[in-house]
Design a protein around this motif. Sequence first.
Motif, PDB file in Angstrom:
ATOM      1  N   VAL A  67     -19.694 -22.957   1.638  1.00  0.00           N
ATOM      2  CA  VAL A  67     -20.700 -21.905   1.436  1.00  0.00           C
ATOM      3  C   VAL A  67     -20.055 -20.649   0.846  1.00  0.00           C
ATOM      4  N   VAL A  68     -18.879 -20.280   1.371  1.00  0.00           N
ATOM      5  CA  VAL A  68     -18.190 -19.102   0.843  1.00  0.00           C
ATOM      6  C   VAL A  68     -17.806 -19.324  -0.621  1.00  0.00           C
ATOM      7  N   ARG A  69     -17.369 -20.513  -0.944  1.00  0.00           N
ATOM      8  CA  ARG A  69     -17.013 -20.810  -2.340  1.00  0.00           C
ATOM      9  C   ARG A  69     -18.222 -20.691  -3.252  1.00  0.00           C
ATOM     10  N   LYS A  70     -19.357 -21.224  -2.824  1.00  0.00           N
ATOM     11  CA  LYS A  70     -20.587 -21.106  -3.627  1.00  0.00           C
ATOM     12  C   LYS A  70     -20.975 -19.648  -3.831  1.00  0.00           C
ATOM     13  N   VAL A  71     -20.864 -18.860  -2.757  1.00  0.00           N
ATOM     14  CA  VAL A  71     -21.204 -17.442  -2.859  1.00  0.00           C
ATOM     15  C   VAL A  71     -20.249 -16.740  -3.816  1.00  0.00           C
ATOM     16  N   ASP A  78     -15.129 -14.303 -12.925  1.00  0.00           N
ATOM     17  CA  ASP A  78     -13.854 -15.019 -12.923  1.00  0.00           C
ATOM     18  C   ASP A  78     -12.664 -14.064 -12.831  1.00  0.00           C
ATOM     19  N   ASP A  79     -12.776 -12.919 -13.489  1.00  0.00           N
ATOM     20  CA  ASP A  79     -11.678 -11.945 -13.423  1.00  0.00           C
ATOM     21  C   ASP A  79     -11.490 -11.403 -12.012  1.00  0.00           C
ATOM     22  N   LEU A  80     -12.594 -11.119 -11.342  1.00  0.00           N
ATOM     23  CA  LEU A  80     -12.510 -10.614  -9.975  1.00  0.00           C
ATOM     24  C   LEU A  80     -11.965 -11.677  -9.024  1.00  0.00           C
ATOM     25  N   ILE A  81     -12.366 -12.920  -9.234  1.00  0.00           N
ATOM     26  CA  ILE A  81     -11.861 -14.013  -8.396  1.00  0.00           C
ATOM     27  C   ILE A  81     -10.350 -14.157  -8.579  1.00  0.00           C
ATOM     28  N   LYS A  82      -9.866 -14.039  -9.818  1.00  0.00           N
ATOM     29  CA  LYS A  82      -8.424 -14.138 -10.069  1.00  0.00           C
ATOM     30  C   LYS A  82      -7.663 -12.994  -9.407  1.00  0.00           C
ATOM     31  N   ARG A  83      -8.265 -11.816  -9.338  1.00  0.00           N
ATOM     32  CA  ARG A  83      -7.610 -10.686  -8.684  1.00  0.00           C
ATOM     33  C   ARG A  83      -7.617 -10.832  -7.165  1.00  0.00           C
TER      34      ARG A  83
END
Length: 105
Positions: A67-71, A78-83
């Motif tokens: 669920v956290v991954r989907k959110v 993508d840039d924020l996820i990489k940071r």
Amino acid sequence: MISAWTAFLEGDVLLSFIIQSFSALVGLLIMPFGSRILFQGISSFSLVLLLRNLFFLVVIPFVLGAVVRKVFRQYLTDDLIKRVKPTLSSLSGIIELFIIMISVG
């Protein structure tokens, strides 16, 4: 956690999940008989308690992780996820320690 680390390292998550599921099922089937053989009838074993603990320690964290991954995928770029990704490993380690403490308790 194995599936999460496999995903972080861009490995084959499906194969990791299949191996985990197979190992858990084999362990679940072997444990009631293996503990009686190993301890020669000294220990009492509750299959219901094992299934309940398995649900709380495996199924619920896995579902919450999905669920956290989907959110994350829906609301974060993508840039924020990489940071943010380097801090997620420490967070998952803290959660893993929490789960270990619960299982020991």
